[in-house]
Design a protein around this motif. Sequence first.
Motif, PDB file in Angstrom:
ATOM      1  N   PHE A  93      48.921  20.448  35.088  1.00  0.00           N
ATOM      2  CA  PHE A  93      47.475  20.277  35.078  1.00  0.00           C
ATOM      3  C   PHE A  93      47.131  18.835  35.422  1.00  0.00           C
ATOM      4  O   PHE A  93      47.639  17.906  34.803  1.00  0.00           O
ATOM      5  N   GLY A  94      46.289  18.661  36.400  1.00  0.00           N
ATOM      6  CA  GLY A  94      45.866  17.325  36.786  1.00  0.00           C
ATOM      7  C   GLY A  94      46.830  16.658  37.740  1.00  0.00           C
ATOM      8  O   GLY A  94      47.882  17.206  38.083  1.00  0.00           O
ATOM      9  N   PRO A  95      46.482  15.440  38.145  1.00  0.00           N
ATOM     10  CA  PRO A  95      47.264  14.740  39.160  1.00  0.00           C
ATOM     11  C   PRO A  95      48.547  14.092  38.641  1.00  0.00           C
ATOM     12  O   PRO A  95      49.393  13.689  39.432  1.00  0.00           O
ATOM     13  N   ASN A  96      48.681  13.978  37.309  1.00  0.00           N
ATOM     14  CA  ASN A  96      49.842  13.271  36.765  1.00  0.00           C
ATOM     15  C   ASN A  96      50.114  13.722  35.331  1.00  0.00           C
ATOM     16  O   ASN A  96      49.366  14.523  34.767  1.00  0.00           O
ATOM     17  N   GLN A  97      51.189  13.186  34.753  1.00  0.00           N
ATOM     18  CA  GLN A  97      51.575  13.569  33.387  1.00  0.00           C
ATOM     19  C   GLN A  97      50.602  13.032  32.337  1.00  0.00           C
ATOM     20  O   GLN A  97      50.529  13.579  31.243  1.00  0.00           O
ATOM     21  N   ILE A  98      49.854  11.991  32.674  1.00  0.00           N
ATOM     22  CA  ILE A  98      48.859  11.461  31.734  1.00  0.00           C
ATOM     23  C   ILE A  98      47.796  12.514  31.453  1.00  0.00           C
ATOM     24  O   ILE A  98      47.268  12.597  30.350  1.00  0.00           O
ATOM     25  N   VAL A  99      47.512  13.336  32.410  1.00  0.00           N
ATOM     26  CA  VAL A  99      46.565  14.444  32.238  1.00  0.00           C
ATOM     27  C   VAL A  99      47.300  15.700  31.766  1.00  0.00           C
ATOM     28  O   VAL A  99      46.839  16.409  30.869  1.00  0.00           O
ATOM     29  N   ASN A 100      48.454  15.962  32.351  1.00  0.00           N
ATOM     30  CA  ASN A 100      49.177  17.198  32.078  1.00  0.00           C
ATOM     31  C   ASN A 100      49.634  17.318  30.618  1.00  0.00           C
ATOM     32  O   ASN A 100      49.436  18.368  29.992  1.00  0.00           O
TER      33      ASN A 100
END
Length: 172
Positions: A116-123
């Motif tokens: 989810f999202g562009p990177n692991q910070i979002v995912n």
Amino acid sequence: GAFGREFMDSPNKLGFVGGQLAEQVPMMAVSALGTKGMGGALSRVAPSFAAKKTGQGVAVAAGAGSGSFSATYGSNVSEGLKRGLSPEAATKRAAKKSAIQALVDAGTGGLVPVKFGPNQIVNIPTQTAIQMLGGGGGEYLSSIGVGDTPETADIVLEAVLEAIGLPGDFAS
């Protein structure tokens, strides 16, 4: 429910949570093995990226669901027997409750391969929220499914245990 009362009555809350996590190890192992085995088989027959991602989701869902059922059935039988149910009634109740929990865990587990999202910070926070909602939601729905009143302590504990166990989900 019994789970929430056991936690509240436990003089060693950290030890209680550790014991619960230790019980999750077989589920994580079944989930990981099922995921790796099915994922490998599905990736060989899935030529496209989308098909491979779908195959991974199905594999993780199958592993999470079967692992969940196997991990919860025994404790659900025990809970029924503690309530004074006959062995036959306790096993029927446990099968129903564990099946509902397993379906929810399969649904949320199937989302683990999705980024989810562009990177692991979002995912990672998104996955954590999904898995926590699944844990708490599975407890809520399974309680209703067997005619119990869902208890907040049980729902919260299941959600917290899902968050603590999330690294195992990512590893599988």
